[in-house]
Scaffold this motif. Structure first.
Motif, PDB file in Angstrom:
ATOM      1  N   ALA A  79       0.816  -1.211   0.000  1.00  0.00           N
ATOM      2  CA  ALA A  79       0.000   0.000   0.000  1.00  0.00           C
ATOM      3  C   ALA A  79       0.842   1.250   0.000  1.00  0.00           C
ATOM      4  N   GLY A  80       2.145   1.106   0.179  1.00  0.00           N
ATOM      5  CA  GLY A  80       2.994   2.275   0.163  1.00  0.00           C
ATOM      6  C   GLY A  80       2.902   3.125   1.406  1.00  0.00           C
ATOM      7  N   ASN A  81       2.390   2.532   2.487  1.00  0.00           N
ATOM      8  CA  ASN A  81       2.168   3.299   3.703  1.00  0.00           C
ATOM      9  C   ASN A  81       3.373   3.114   4.606  1.00  0.00           C
ATOM     10  N   GLN A  82       4.239   4.169   4.662  1.00  0.00           N
ATOM     11  CA  GLN A  82       5.481   3.959   5.423  1.00  0.00           C
ATOM     12  C   GLN A  82       5.234   3.919   6.905  1.00  0.00           C
ATOM     13  N   PHE A  83       4.233   4.675   7.376  1.00  0.00           N
ATOM     14  CA  PHE A  83       4.007   4.723   8.809  1.00  0.00           C
ATOM     15  C   PHE A  83       3.661   3.347   9.335  1.00  0.00           C
ATOM     16  N   TRP A  84       2.720   2.698   8.640  1.00  0.00           N
ATOM     17  CA  TRP A  84       2.308   1.384   9.119  1.00  0.00           C
ATOM     18  C   TRP A  84       3.397   0.337   8.897  1.00  0.00           C
ATOM     19  N   ALA A  85       4.195   0.519   7.843  1.00  0.00           N
ATOM     20  CA  ALA A  85       5.318  -0.406   7.675  1.00  0.00           C
ATOM     21  C   ALA A  85       6.252  -0.293   8.879  1.00  0.00           C
ATOM     22  N   LEU A  86       6.519   0.946   9.288  1.00  0.00           N
ATOM     23  CA  LEU A  86       7.379   1.143  10.452  1.00  0.00           C
ATOM     24  C   LEU A  86       6.744   0.549  11.700  1.00  0.00           C
ATOM     25  N   MET A  87       5.420   0.750  11.843  1.00  0.00           N
ATOM     26  CA  MET A  87       4.737   0.196  13.006  1.00  0.00           C
ATOM     27  C   MET A  87       4.851  -1.330  13.012  1.00  0.00           C
ATOM     28  N   TYR A  88       4.636  -1.925  11.846  1.00  0.00           N
ATOM     29  CA  TYR A  88       4.742  -3.382  11.782  1.00  0.00           C
ATOM     30  C   TYR A  88       6.149  -3.823  12.134  1.00  0.00           C
ATOM     31  N   VAL A  89       7.137  -3.063  11.644  1.00  0.00           N
ATOM     32  CA  VAL A  89       8.517  -3.442  11.958  1.00  0.00           C
ATOM     33  C   VAL A  89       8.750  -3.396  13.456  1.00  0.00           C
ATOM     34  N   LEU A  90       8.251  -2.335  14.096  1.00  0.00           N
ATOM     35  CA  LEU A  90       8.445  -2.227  15.549  1.00  0.00           C
ATOM     36  C   LEU A  90       7.721  -3.336  16.289  1.00  0.00           C
ATOM     37  N   ILE A  91       6.503  -3.632  15.814  1.00  0.00           N
ATOM     38  CA  ILE A  91       5.752  -4.710  16.479  1.00  0.00           C
ATOM     39  C   ILE A  91       6.494  -6.035  16.332  1.00  0.00           C
ATOM     40  N   ILE A  92       6.986  -6.278  15.117  1.00  0.00           N
ATOM     41  CA  ILE A  92       7.704  -7.544  14.908  1.00  0.00           C
ATOM     42  C   ILE A  92       8.972  -7.580  15.747  1.00  0.00           C
ATOM     43  N   PHE A  93       9.673  -6.468  15.800  1.00  0.00           N
ATOM     44  CA  PHE A  93      10.898  -6.420  16.589  1.00  0.00           C
ATOM     45  C   PHE A  93      10.602  -6.737  18.050  1.00  0.00           C
ATOM     46  N   ALA A  94       9.576  -6.067  18.593  1.00  0.00           N
ATOM     47  CA  ALA A  94       9.215  -6.329  19.986  1.00  0.00           C
ATOM     48  C   ALA A  94       8.745  -7.766  20.161  1.00  0.00           C
ATOM     49  N   GLY A  95       7.931  -8.219  19.210  1.00  0.00           N
ATOM     50  CA  GLY A  95       7.408  -9.580  19.310  1.00  0.00           C
ATOM     51  C   GLY A  95       8.509 -10.624  19.270  1.00  0.00           C
ATOM     52  N   THR A 138      16.421  -9.231   9.748  1.00  0.00           N
ATOM     53  CA  THR A 138      15.935  -8.721   8.462  1.00  0.00           C
ATOM     54  C   THR A 138      14.983  -9.702   7.812  1.00  0.00           C
ATOM     55  N   VAL A 139      15.180 -10.979   8.127  1.00  0.00           N
ATOM     56  CA  VAL A 139      14.338 -11.998   7.521  1.00  0.00           C
ATOM     57  C   VAL A 139      12.870 -11.770   7.856  1.00  0.00           C
ATOM     58  N   TYR A 140      12.599 -11.173   9.015  1.00  0.00           N
ATOM     59  CA  TYR A 140      11.210 -11.030   9.446  1.00  0.00           C
ATOM     60  C   TYR A 140      10.423 -10.039   8.617  1.00  0.00           C
ATOM     61  N   THR A 141      11.117  -9.315   7.706  1.00  0.00           N
ATOM     62  CA  THR A 141      10.391  -8.356   6.881  1.00  0.00           C
ATOM     63  C   THR A 141       9.369  -9.044   5.997  1.00  0.00           C
ATOM     64  N   VAL A 142       9.658 -10.273   5.597  1.00  0.00           N
ATOM     65  CA  VAL A 142       8.751 -10.900   4.648  1.00  0.00           C
ATOM     66  C   VAL A 142       7.925 -12.027   5.234  1.00  0.00           C
ATOM     67  N   ILE A 143       8.064 -12.291   6.511  1.00  0.00           N
ATOM     68  CA  ILE A 143       7.300 -13.404   7.077  1.00  0.00           C
ATOM     69  C   ILE A 143       5.841 -13.002   7.182  1.00  0.00           C
ATOM     70  N   PRO A 144       4.935 -13.785   6.605  1.00  0.00           N
ATOM     71  CA  PRO A 144       3.524 -13.412   6.616  1.00  0.00           C
ATOM     72  C   PRO A 144       2.791 -14.008   7.799  1.00  0.00           C
ATOM     73  N   PHE A 145       2.280 -13.150   8.650  1.00  0.00           N
ATOM     74  CA  PHE A 145       1.455 -13.652   9.738  1.00  0.00           C
ATOM     75  C   PHE A 145      -0.001 -13.715   9.324  1.00  0.00           C
ATOM     76  N   GLY A 146      -0.298 -13.205   8.158  1.00  0.00           N
ATOM     77  CA  GLY A 146      -1.669 -13.205   7.665  1.00  0.00           C
ATOM     78  C   GLY A 146      -1.627 -12.705   6.235  1.00  0.00           C
ATOM     79  N   PRO A 147      -2.766 -12.703   5.533  1.00  0.00           N
ATOM     80  CA  PRO A 147      -2.726 -12.281   4.134  1.00  0.00           C
ATOM     81  C   PRO A 147      -2.336 -10.823   3.936  1.00  0.00           C
ATOM     82  N   SER A 148      -2.533  -9.999   4.958  1.00  0.00           N
ATOM     83  CA  SER A 148      -2.010  -8.649   4.837  1.00  0.00           C
ATOM     84  C   SER A 148      -1.174  -8.269   6.044  1.00  0.00           C
ATOM     85  N   GLN A 149      -0.886  -9.244   6.872  1.00  0.00           N
ATOM     86  CA  GLN A 149      -0.116  -8.971   8.078  1.00  0.00           C
ATOM     87  C   GLN A 149       1.331  -9.339   7.860  1.00  0.00           C
ATOM     88  N   ALA A 150       1.986  -8.557   7.016  1.00  0.00           N
ATOM     89  CA  ALA A 150       3.425  -8.723   6.841  1.00  0.00           C
ATOM     90  C   ALA A 150       3.959  -7.341   6.585  1.00  0.00           C
TER      91      ALA A 150
END
Lengths: 393, 175, 429
Positions: C18-34, C106-118
């Motif tokens: 979707a080109g949404n950098q904010f949410w990409a960053l949020m997902y990255v932070l969530i994955i990092f914490a997770g 870095t590998v976690y960037t592409v791991i899909p937790f759902g159809p749009s949860q990556a």
């Protein structure tokens, strides 16, 4: 990356390394792949303070040299200054894992010198405790050997089951490990109330546990790959080197002192001598597992018919054997444990020489590991089942 | 997806590639050179990604940075080359080297100037999602037809097999 | 700004798409914490499970049932003296654990937790994952070299050789799974989300496809991923009772913990690859066969019920603790933990009930997202437990046996499976 041990200052070491053919090398230079490395004396896998110097060609072992003596306490010299009864506790500290066997050998040797025989009840008690100790020793061996090869769980299982044996020992004579269970002429302690019941309960408790250990290891492909054809020694080599015990029996030689030269009450019991075929680590493992089961058989027969009677023969208060010498050996869990006692008629022996099975078996290490990889050396040291207290005394 | 901050990323990646390239040849320690070469390869991979070639990017990572550089490091670590770090930095042949470098630069500039008509005016925007399929089409061919480079691909893999066999034969003491 | 944030909330694609950098960053932070929390949980689980396999209890003192043990370990490691061996290369010594850590995360960037949860659905997703995890090997090799001592160097080179050998078999197993993605539509896909969606379209997990081919490929990958992460029974290079001491011998304190972090993170990453490629990723069991809304509802109760079971176990643990003043704080701690789990369970059950209908309301979308993440994490957790189980049960292979298995057993089998899968795939379609 090659390193030569700079031990020329130590005279013992330079003599010790003679086995590695370092004095007159075949080539005037050290091949770029050959190196001499030192394992121990502090090492998680050498079962005590054993130092092994390995000469390697890349990863293959060309020769080994064991440097022992780190646990030498001068037990045999001490014996010359103690009375026969006072020396009894020192015996346990040699092979501290199988202390009861040590005591049995020594007491029987002195009894032979004195020409007395322990009463039948004492012999039965001795057999029961010695066989329990055999099981305990083999269990400890199994746990540590498996740990060296990488299976960390059997250690805890065997130690848990060994606790039951140690509890019986503690109730009998007050000590778990260095038991000092027997006296010259018989046993000092009567069996405590409930001894037979507890031993019988132990028999039913431990038989399925031995099956558990086997289930974990015997058909495990990784275990097979690590132990089959590793550390082979032929029967002829074993006999030539003086190896005894399960190591000898795994090479196919049917020799067990309990059957060949029966002592205590072993002639009255019905049991088999397990042997192996190839003399590799796997066969030694199978032989010891089978020996545990045979020990259970012996204990079952013994505990069901302990005869009544005295537990101590008529032995003078001050033990002064006649002048003479005796060599008496028993089948300890690790092999033939022999005592050579020279008496000069006084209350203290003139010389006590112990023939420890681990000391002689360790000399077979060099023959077993030639051509193997470094990781196998650790497995082979474990399979010979050495206790440094016995090797060094 | 629309590209984001493309000039910025280009300058960073290209600068990193050049800087680590210089580091490769100026470091004394061979392992430092190898690590700098890894950084160079990674930046070049990033540049591939910016050119809408994600398959080449991934293969560059996998093969070059993760495989070939690992072997470089194995060799460097196993062979004792401390001696080279104590050698003179600039040896006496440096004028010849300077002349050769200038000649090479002149060649590059002349090729760029004279051959400007050969380069397209703007980037050919192939869709990024078809990069893998197109490479596969070139190498293996469309269904029913053989690809343009299939033969060369197979020959190259045979060549690699020969190289592996040669390495094994040269290093084993006995087969 | 808020519109920039809110515009993504209804979308069905990843933030990268979707080109949404904010949410990409949020997902990255969530994955990092997770992932950090997962690594700590994995550390605790390993010690507890290993202990229970060995009929002992494991950590029990630090926090109720040792739950705070990883935190205590982390604090201890941070406070330890940072020893750098003399004549070690300072810069390389410092950077070596970071390489492994970077590769692992870095590998976690592409791991899909759902159809749009990556974070982003790269169209070369699986290739990216394999490539980046091969960079982790460099970290290990460089760490061994930087220690300036030849035992860690030998251990590091061995670990490196082992990982590279098993990467080959791993890659071939992955290829045979990707082959299966092209069976229904005619064009395959390398993107992780695409692989799971093709499993959904073909109504079968790839592990069961063309049985036993998918199963063998999965088996090859499962064994290779244990060798990739240097875990038992392939941990000769870092075992304590061997001569070569392992690449992380000279590292102490926080640097050593970075290696462990990288190792656990890599374990979770390769398990995620296995789950995505063969076990249907985020899909719940039987999404096509049992498609009725009632079944959807039943399966959406699972997350809440799982947490309810965990809360019950924690409550039982609290009740069984001795009622002695020494245990008062532990009892209170465990009770609070149980209450927390129960609260989470309640929350999840409420969301499951509220999102029962198939409309696009917030609760329904939450419910779906939670369901996807739950099933994915559950499958990965099974793999994590298997890793610990293997370590407790099996002895370790000798290094030459290990390499022999990698090259002489796994490589031919995976090649064979690949060829046979291709033939069967062509014949079927």
């Amino acid at each position: 990356m090659s390193s030569h041990t700079n031990d020329t200052t130590n005279d013992v070491s330079s003599r010790a390394l003679s086995n590695l053919d370092l004095e007159t090398p075949a080539k005037p230079y050290l091949d770029s792949n050959e190196l001499i490395i030192n394992m121990g004396p502090q090492h998680p896998a050498t079962h005590g303070v054993l130092r092994v110097i390995l000469k390697l060609d890349g990863e293959k072992v060309l020769g080994t040299e064991c440097v022992i003596g780190y646990l030498h306490r001068g037990v045999e010299k001490i014996a010359e200054n103690r009375t026969y009864a006072m020396f009894n506790p020192y015996i346990d500290r040699m092979d501290y894992v199988a202390a009861v066997s040590n005591g049995l050998g020594y007491c029987e040797a002195v009894e032979k010198l004195l020409n007395v025989e322990a009463p039948r009840r004492a012999k039965y008690i001795r057999v029961i405790l010695t066989e329990l100790n055999r099981i305990a020793s083999h269990q400890l061996w199994l746990g540590t050997h498996a740990l060296d090869i990488g299976a960390m769980t059997p250690l805890f299982y065997t130690f848990r089951d060994r606790e039951e044996i140690l509890k019986i020992f503690e109730k009998y004579c007050g000590a778990r490990l260095t038991t000092h269970a027997f006296r010259i002429g018989g046993c000092q302690y009567e069996t405590y109330a409930g001894f037979e019941k507890e031993v019988k309960h132990f028999l039913t408790y431990v038989a399925p546990k031995i099956d558990e250990y086997e289930a974990l290891l015997t058909t495990n492909r990784i275990w097979l790959e690590r132990t089959k054809n590793v550390g082979m020694i032929s029967a002829a080599d074993a006999i030539a080197l003086g190896v005894t015990g399960p190591v000898l029996r795994a090479s196919g030689v049917q020799w067990d002192l309990r059957k060949a030269q029966p002592y205590a009450a072993y002639s009255e019991f019905d049991f088999e001598i397990p042997t192996g075929e190839n003399g590799d680590t796997y066969d030694r493992y199978l032989v010891r597992m089978a020996e545990m089961r045979q020990s259970l058989r012996i204990i079952e027969q013994a505990v069901n018919r302990i005869p009544e009677g005295p537990i101590m023969a008529k032995v003078p208060k001050v033990i002064k054997p006649p002048v003479g010498e005796i060599y008496h050996s028993i089948e300890a869990p690790k092999g033939e444990l022999g005592y050579f006692i020279v008496s000069d008629g006084s209350t203290q022996p003139y010389r006590v020489r112990v023939r420890p099975p681990s000391f002689v078996n360790l000399q077979a290490l060099d023959r077993m590991v030639r051509g193997l990889l470094v990781a196998d050396v650790i497995a082979v040291i474990g399979t010979i089942d050495i206790v440094l207290g016995e090797v060094d005394r | 997806m629309a590209p984001v901050a493309t000039p910025w990323f280009f300058y960073v990646l290209a600068g990193l590639a050049v800087a680590s390239g210089v580091a490769v040849i100026t470091r004394r320690n061979a392992v430092h050179s190898a690590l700098a070469l890894i950084v160079t390869l990674l930046s070049v991979a990033g540049l591939y990604l910016m050119l809408y070639a994600p398959f080449v990017f991934a293969v560059q990572l996998f093969v070059y940075a993760g495989g070939i550089m690992l072997l470089f490091l194995f060799v460097i670590m196993l062979v004792n080359i401390e001696r080279s770090s104590k050698e003179r930095r600039f040896n006496r042949m440096w004028p010849a080297g300077l002349v050769a470098a200038c000649a090479l630069m002149a060649l590059f500039i002349s090729a760029f100037v004279k051959g400007r008509t050969l380069f397209p005016d703007r980037m050919i925007l192939l869709p990024e999602s078809s990069n893998t399929q197109q490479i596969a089409g070139l190498l293996y061919g469309e269904p029913g037809r053989i690809g343009q480079y299939t033969f060369a691909f197979e020959i190259a893999s045979l060549l690699l097999l020969v190289a592996i066999l040669g390495a094994v034969i040269m290093t084993k003491k006995k087969i | 700004m808020p519109s920039f944030i809110m515009s993504y909330l209804g979308s069905t694609v990843t933030p990268g798409e979707a080109g949404n950098q904010f949410w990409a960053l949020m997902y990255v932070l969530i994955i990092f914490a997770g992932v950090s929390v997962a690594v700590m949980a994995m550390n605790w689980l390993e010690r507890k499970a290993l202990a229970h396999f060995q009929i002992r209890l494991g950590p029990m003192r630090v926090g109720p049932h040792g739950l705070l043990q990883p935190i205590a370990d982390a604090i201890k490691l941070m406070l330890k003296e940072d020893i750098i061996p003399a004549n070690a290369d300072q810069f390389v010594f410092w950077v070596a654990p970071l390489i492994g850590l970077l590769a692992a995360f870095t590998v976690y960037t592409v791991i899909p937790f759902g159809p749009s949860q990556a974070v982003s659905d790269m169209n070369i997703g699986i290739l990216f994952m394999l490539g980046v995890s091969s960079l982790g090997v460099l970290g290990i090799v460089v760490a061994g070299w930087a220690s300036n001592s030849h035992y860690p160097l030998i251990g590091a080179l061995r670990s490196g050789a082992q990982m590279v050998s098993y990467e080959v078999a791993m890659g071939l197993a992955v290829v045979s799974a990707i082959l299966m993605t092209s069976l229904k539509t005619g064009t395959g896909t390398l993107s992780m989300i695409g692989i799971v969606q093709s499993q959904q379209q073909q109504s079968v997990w790839f592990i069961f496809k063309f049985f036993p081919l998918g199963f063998i490929a999965f088996g090859i990958f499962a064994i290779a991923m244990i060798a990739e992460t240097n875990r038992a029974p392939f941990d000769m290079a870092e075992a304590e009772s061997e001569l070569t001491a392992g690449y992380h011998t000279e590292y102490s304190g926080l640097r050593w913990s970075l290696f462990m972090l990288a190792e656990y993170a890599t374990m979770i990453a390769v398990s995620s690859i296995a789950v995505t490629l063969w076990l249907g990723g985020w899909m719940r069991p039987f999404p096509n066969l049992l498609h009725a809304p009632m079944w959807d509802f039943i399966f959406s109760l699972f997350p809440g019920l799982t947490f309810l079971c965990l809360a019950t176990i924690a409550f039982i643990g609290t009740a069984r603790m001795p009622a002695h003043s020494f245990f008062r704080i532990q009892r209170i701690g465990l009770a609070v933990f149980a209450a927390l789990l129960g609260f989470l369970a309640l929350l999840l059950l409420v969301i499951a009930v509220a999102g029962r209908s198939a409309d696009a309301s917030l609760a329904a979308r939450f419910n779906e997202g939670i369901g996807y993440v739950y099933w994915f994490v559950l499958k990965v957790a099974v793999f994590m437990y298997l890793f610990i189980w293997y370590r407790a049960t099996w002895p370790r292979y000798r290094f030459d046996q290990l390499m022999r298995i990698g090259w002489k057993v796994m490589l031919p089998i995976s090649l064979g499976v690949l060829v046979v899968t291709a033939i069967v795939g062509v014949l079927v379609s």
